[in-house]
Design a protein around this motif. Structure first.
Motif, PDB file in Angstrom:
ATOM      1  N   ARG A 162     -41.812-100.870  70.176  1.00  0.00           N
ATOM      2  CA  ARG A 162     -41.518-102.334  70.141  1.00  0.00           C
ATOM      3  C   ARG A 162     -40.645-102.730  69.183  1.00  0.00           C
ATOM      4  O   ARG A 162     -39.716-103.444  69.708  1.00  0.00           O
ATOM      5  CB  ARG A 162     -42.922-103.039  69.448  1.00  0.00           C
ATOM      6  CG  ARG A 162     -44.130-102.970  69.963  1.00  0.00           C
ATOM      7  CD  ARG A 162     -45.403-103.276  69.338  1.00  0.00           C
ATOM      8  NE  ARG A 162     -46.635-103.036  70.455  1.00  0.00           N
ATOM      9  CZ  ARG A 162     -47.373-101.729  70.732  1.00  0.00           C
ATOM     10  NH1 ARG A 162     -46.829-100.922  70.087  1.00  0.00           N
ATOM     11  NH2 ARG A 162     -48.147-101.655  71.422  1.00  0.00           N
ATOM     12  N   TYR A 163     -39.659-102.189  68.712  1.00  0.00           N
ATOM     13  CA  TYR A 163     -38.700-102.797  67.679  1.00  0.00           C
ATOM     14  C   TYR A 163     -37.703-101.176  67.643  1.00  0.00           C
ATOM     15  O   TYR A 163     -38.320 -99.996  67.382  1.00  0.00           O
ATOM     16  CB  TYR A 163     -38.759-103.455  66.037  1.00  0.00           C
ATOM     17  CG  TYR A 163     -39.888-104.278  66.437  1.00  0.00           C
ATOM     18  CD1 TYR A 163     -39.729-105.915  67.171  1.00  0.00           C
ATOM     19  CD2 TYR A 163     -41.321-104.499  66.325  1.00  0.00           C
ATOM     20  CE1 TYR A 163     -40.670-106.453  66.662  1.00  0.00           C
ATOM     21  CE2 TYR A 163     -42.453-104.874  66.444  1.00  0.00           C
ATOM     22  CZ  TYR A 163     -41.707-106.515  66.723  1.00  0.00           C
ATOM     23  OH  TYR A 163     -42.350-107.124  66.839  1.00  0.00           O
ATOM     24  N   LYS A 164     -36.774-100.874  67.310  1.00  0.00           N
ATOM     25  CA  LYS A 164     -35.259-100.920  67.004  1.00  0.00           C
ATOM     26  C   LYS A 164     -35.435 -99.860  65.923  1.00  0.00           C
ATOM     27  O   LYS A 164     -35.168 -98.931  66.223  1.00  0.00           O
ATOM     28  CB  LYS A 164     -34.215-100.662  67.463  1.00  0.00           C
ATOM     29  CG  LYS A 164     -34.004-101.910  69.544  1.00  0.00           C
ATOM     30  CD  LYS A 164     -32.385-101.760  69.394  1.00  0.00           C
ATOM     31  CE  LYS A 164     -32.592-102.820  70.482  1.00  0.00           C
ATOM     32  NZ  LYS A 164     -30.986-103.093  70.686  1.00  0.00           N
ATOM     33  N   GLY A 165     -36.107-101.147  65.186  1.00  0.00           N
ATOM     34  CA  GLY A 165     -35.917-100.398  63.636  1.00  0.00           C
ATOM     35  C   GLY A 165     -35.851-101.191  62.487  1.00  0.00           C
ATOM     36  O   GLY A 165     -36.538-102.814  63.221  1.00  0.00           O
ATOM     37  N   LYS A 166     -35.789-101.620  61.400  1.00  0.00           N
ATOM     38  CA  LYS A 166     -36.200-102.095  60.284  1.00  0.00           C
ATOM     39  C   LYS A 166     -35.328-104.203  60.664  1.00  0.00           C
ATOM     40  O   LYS A 166     -36.306-104.998  61.030  1.00  0.00           O
ATOM     41  CB  LYS A 166     -36.345-102.416  58.546  1.00  0.00           C
ATOM     42  CG  LYS A 166     -37.053-102.637  57.870  1.00  0.00           C
ATOM     43  CD  LYS A 166     -37.000-102.051  56.639  1.00  0.00           C
ATOM     44  CE  LYS A 166     -35.466-102.163  55.743  1.00  0.00           C
ATOM     45  NZ  LYS A 166     -35.689-101.621  54.776  1.00  0.00           N
ATOM     46  N   GLU A 167     -34.438-104.223  60.952  1.00  0.00           N
ATOM     47  CA  GLU A 167     -34.068-105.344  60.964  1.00  0.00           C
ATOM     48  C   GLU A 167     -34.080-105.746  62.517  1.00  0.00           C
ATOM     49  O   GLU A 167     -34.131-106.997  62.579  1.00  0.00           O
ATOM     50  CB  GLU A 167     -32.021-104.415  61.779  1.00  0.00           C
ATOM     51  CG  GLU A 167     -31.256-106.022  61.875  1.00  0.00           C
ATOM     52  CD  GLU A 167     -29.568-105.763  60.975  1.00  0.00           C
ATOM     53  OE1 GLU A 167     -29.024-107.159  61.246  1.00  0.00           O
ATOM     54  OE2 GLU A 167     -29.857-104.741  61.420  1.00  0.00           O
ATOM     55  N   ASP A 168     -34.272-105.459  62.968  1.00  0.00           N
ATOM     56  CA  ASP A 168     -34.847-105.290  64.560  1.00  0.00           C
ATOM     57  C   ASP A 168     -36.308-106.514  64.333  1.00  0.00           C
ATOM     58  O   ASP A 168     -36.751-107.486  65.030  1.00  0.00           O
ATOM     59  CB  ASP A 168     -35.061-104.782  65.784  1.00  0.00           C
ATOM     60  CG  ASP A 168     -35.184-104.803  67.494  1.00  0.00           C
ATOM     61  OD1 ASP A 168     -34.421-105.972  67.769  1.00  0.00           O
ATOM     62  OD2 ASP A 168     -36.431-104.638  67.770  1.00  0.00           O
ATOM     63  N   LEU A 169     -37.056-105.542  63.572  1.00  0.00           N
ATOM     64  CA  LEU A 169     -38.550-106.127  63.485  1.00  0.00           C
ATOM     65  C   LEU A 169     -37.865-107.371  62.221  1.00  0.00           C
ATOM     66  O   LEU A 169     -39.023-108.401  62.891  1.00  0.00           O
ATOM     67  CB  LEU A 169     -39.291-105.311  62.171  1.00  0.00           C
ATOM     68  CG  LEU A 169     -40.930-105.929  61.700  1.00  0.00           C
ATOM     69  CD1 LEU A 169     -41.115-105.909  62.934  1.00  0.00           C
ATOM     70  CD2 LEU A 169     -41.064-104.850  61.277  1.00  0.00           C
ATOM     71  N   PHE A 170     -37.383-107.701  61.668  1.00  0.00           N
ATOM     72  CA  PHE A 170     -37.127-108.187  60.953  1.00  0.00           C
ATOM     73  C   PHE A 170     -37.003-109.621  61.515  1.00  0.00           C
ATOM     74  O   PHE A 170     -36.522-111.254  61.292  1.00  0.00           O
ATOM     75  CB  PHE A 170     -35.774-108.579  59.644  1.00  0.00           C
ATOM     76  CG  PHE A 170     -35.602-109.443  58.664  1.00  0.00           C
ATOM     77  CD1 PHE A 170     -36.328-109.682  57.916  1.00  0.00           C
ATOM     78  CD2 PHE A 170     -34.612-110.534  59.069  1.00  0.00           C
ATOM     79  CE1 PHE A 170     -35.840-111.164  56.847  1.00  0.00           C
ATOM     80  CE2 PHE A 170     -34.312-111.795  58.285  1.00  0.00           C
ATOM     81  CZ  PHE A 170     -35.188-111.408  56.948  1.00  0.00           C
ATOM     82  N   CYS A 171     -35.694-109.461  61.710  1.00  0.00           N
ATOM     83  CA  CYS A 171     -34.677-110.788  62.957  1.00  0.00           C
ATOM     84  C   CYS A 171     -35.829-111.241  64.327  1.00  0.00           C
ATOM     85  O   CYS A 171     -35.980-112.567  64.574  1.00  0.00           O
ATOM     86  CB  CYS A 171     -33.929-110.214  64.373  1.00  0.00           C
ATOM     87  SG  CYS A 171     -32.596-109.791  62.942  1.00  0.00           S
ATOM     88  N   SER A 172     -37.114-110.527  64.605  1.00  0.00           N
ATOM     89  CA  SER A 172     -37.588-110.636  65.903  1.00  0.00           C
ATOM     90  C   SER A 172     -39.225-112.301  64.526  1.00  0.00           C
ATOM     91  O   SER A 172     -39.568-112.805  65.201  1.00  0.00           O
ATOM     92  CB  SER A 172     -39.021-109.524  66.055  1.00  0.00           C
ATOM     93  OG  SER A 172     -40.467-109.836  66.655  1.00  0.00           O
ATOM     94  N   VAL A 173     -39.566-111.535  63.374  1.00  0.00           N
ATOM     95  CA  VAL A 173     -40.048-111.961  63.118  1.00  0.00           C
ATOM     96  C   VAL A 173     -40.011-113.703  62.252  1.00  0.00           C
ATOM     97  O   VAL A 173     -40.039-115.026  62.653  1.00  0.00           O
ATOM     98  CB  VAL A 173     -40.574-111.629  61.391  1.00  0.00           C
ATOM     99  CG1 VAL A 173     -41.108-112.857  60.201  1.00  0.00           C
ATOM    100  CG2 VAL A 173     -41.581-110.260  61.281  1.00  0.00           C
ATOM    101  N   VAL A 174     -38.526-113.673  62.565  1.00  0.00           N
ATOM    102  CA  VAL A 174     -37.220-115.517  62.304  1.00  0.00           C
ATOM    103  C   VAL A 174     -36.792-115.850  63.715  1.00  0.00           C
ATOM    104  O   VAL A 174     -36.699-117.017  63.454  1.00  0.00           O
ATOM    105  CB  VAL A 174     -36.139-115.331  61.140  1.00  0.00           C
ATOM    106  CG1 VAL A 174     -36.853-114.114  59.914  1.00  0.00           C
ATOM    107  CG2 VAL A 174     -35.618-114.263  61.675  1.00  0.00           C
ATOM    108  N   ALA A 175     -37.609-115.469  64.522  1.00  0.00           N
ATOM    109  CA  ALA A 175     -36.630-115.772  65.534  1.00  0.00           C
ATOM    110  C   ALA A 175     -36.579-116.649  66.006  1.00  0.00           C
ATOM    111  O   ALA A 175     -36.347-117.628  66.202  1.00  0.00           O
ATOM    112  CB  ALA A 175     -36.959-114.678  66.580  1.00  0.00           C
ATOM    113  N   ASP A 176     -38.385-117.485  66.388  1.00  0.00           N
ATOM    114  CA  ASP A 176     -38.602-118.666  66.284  1.00  0.00           C
ATOM    115  C   ASP A 176     -38.241-119.371  65.119  1.00  0.00           C
ATOM    116  O   ASP A 176     -37.580-121.059  65.725  1.00  0.00           O
ATOM    117  CB  ASP A 176     -39.987-119.070  66.396  1.00  0.00           C
ATOM    118  CG  ASP A 176     -41.400-117.742  67.637  1.00  0.00           C
ATOM    119  OD1 ASP A 176     -40.182-117.662  68.306  1.00  0.00           O
ATOM    120  OD2 ASP A 176     -42.168-117.514  67.298  1.00  0.00           O
ATOM    121  N   THR A 177     -38.130-119.514  64.312  1.00  0.00           N
ATOM    122  CA  THR A 177     -37.460-121.087  63.337  1.00  0.00           C
ATOM    123  C   THR A 177     -35.765-120.707  63.961  1.00  0.00           C
ATOM    124  O   THR A 177     -35.149-121.664  63.080  1.00  0.00           O
ATOM    125  CB  THR A 177     -38.014-120.349  61.753  1.00  0.00           C
ATOM    126  OG1 THR A 177     -39.248-119.666  61.340  1.00  0.00           O
ATOM    127  CG2 THR A 177     -36.560-120.979  60.588  1.00  0.00           C
TER     128      THR A 177
END
Length: 207
Positions: free
Chosen positions: A47-62
Motif C-alpha cells: 500500500r505504501y512505498k515506505g515510511k515517508e509515503d505512509l507519513f504523507c498519507s496520514v497527513v494528506a487530508d489535513t
C-alpha cells in the motif's frame, strides 16, 4: 480480477499516526506500526512505498484542508477591496482568530505531526513554508494599502515574513504543548491582545 482490499488502510494510518506522534518520523518504527495494526510488513508495502509515503498519507487530508484555506484567501483580488476592508483585514478580531484555533484543533493530531514530527519528510520545513504562504498574500494586502496611502510605514517582504513567523509561533506552540480546548480559548485572547497589526503597520496614523 479481484479488487484490492482497502479495509485495513484506516487501521494502518491510525497505528502510524500514534507511532509518529510518539516518536517523530525519523525514530518511528515500521515494525511497530505493523504490529500495532496487526498486519504484516508485506501488507504495508503493498500500500505504501515506505515510511515517508505512509507519513504523507496520514497527513494528506489535513494538508489539503490547509491548502484549501490558502487558495480561498488568495483568490481575493485586493484591488476590489474597499479601503475599510483593507484596514479591517489587519484587525485582531477574536472571533476570526478563534476560527483558526477551532479549525486547527479539529485536526490537532495531524497538525502536530506537521509542525513537530515531520523531520526527515517533505514536510520538514512545514512551519517556515506555511508562514511563507501566508506572507505572500498578506504582503499583497499591505502593499495595496500602502499604495492607497492608508499606511505610512515601510515593511519589506522579509520583515513581513519575520512578523508572521512570530505570530504563527504563538499558534503552533499551544498545539505542541497539548493544550486542552479551554486553554486554547484563553490563549486566543492573549494572542489578540499581543498583536496590534494596525499599529505595527501604521494604519490610521498620520504621515
Amino acid at each position: 480480477m479481484s479488487k484490492p482490499d482497502h479495509s485495513i488502510d484506516p487501521r494502518i494510518r491510525e497505528s502510524a499516526k500514534k507511532e509518529f506522534l510518539a516518536y517523530g518520523f525519523e525514530k518511528a518504527s515500521l515494525k511497530a506500526i505493523c504490529e500495532n495494526a496487526k498486519i504484516t510488513t508485506g501488507a504495508l508495502y503493498k500500500r505504501y512505498k515506505g515510511k515517508e509515503d505512509l507519513f504523507c498519507s496520514v497527513v494528506a487530508d489535513t494538508v489539503a484542508d490547509l491548502n484549501g484555506v490558502v487558495e480561498q484567501r488568495c483568490a481575493v483580488d485586493v484591488n476590489d477591496l474597499s479601503d475599510d476592508a483593507l484596514m479591517k483585514a489587519w484587525d485582531m478580531d477574536e472571533e476570526a482568530m478563534l476560527w483558526w484555533f477551532q479549525f486547527l484543533y479539529a485536526r490537532r493530531d495531524n497538525f502536530v505531526l506537521l509542525i513537530k514530527c515531520a523531520d526527515g519528510t517533505e514536510y520538514s520545513n512545514f512551519q517556515h513554508d506555511w508562514v511563507e504562504k501566508m506572507t505572500v498574500k498578506s504582503y499583497e494586502y499591505f502593499c495595496e494599502a500602502q499604495k492607497r496611502g492608508l499606511t505610512y510605514v515601510n515593511v519589506s517582504m522579509e520583515e513581513m515574513h519575520i512578523l508572521l513567523s512570530a505570530f504563527w509561533t504563538t499558534i503552533y506552540e499551544p498545539f505542541i504543548h497539548h493544550y486542552a480546548w479551554e486553554q486554547m480559548e484563553a490563549h486566543c485572547k492573549l494572542v489578540c491582545d499581543l498583536f496590534n497589526w494596525q499599529r505595527v503597520l501604521g494604519f490610521g496614523l498620520p504621515t
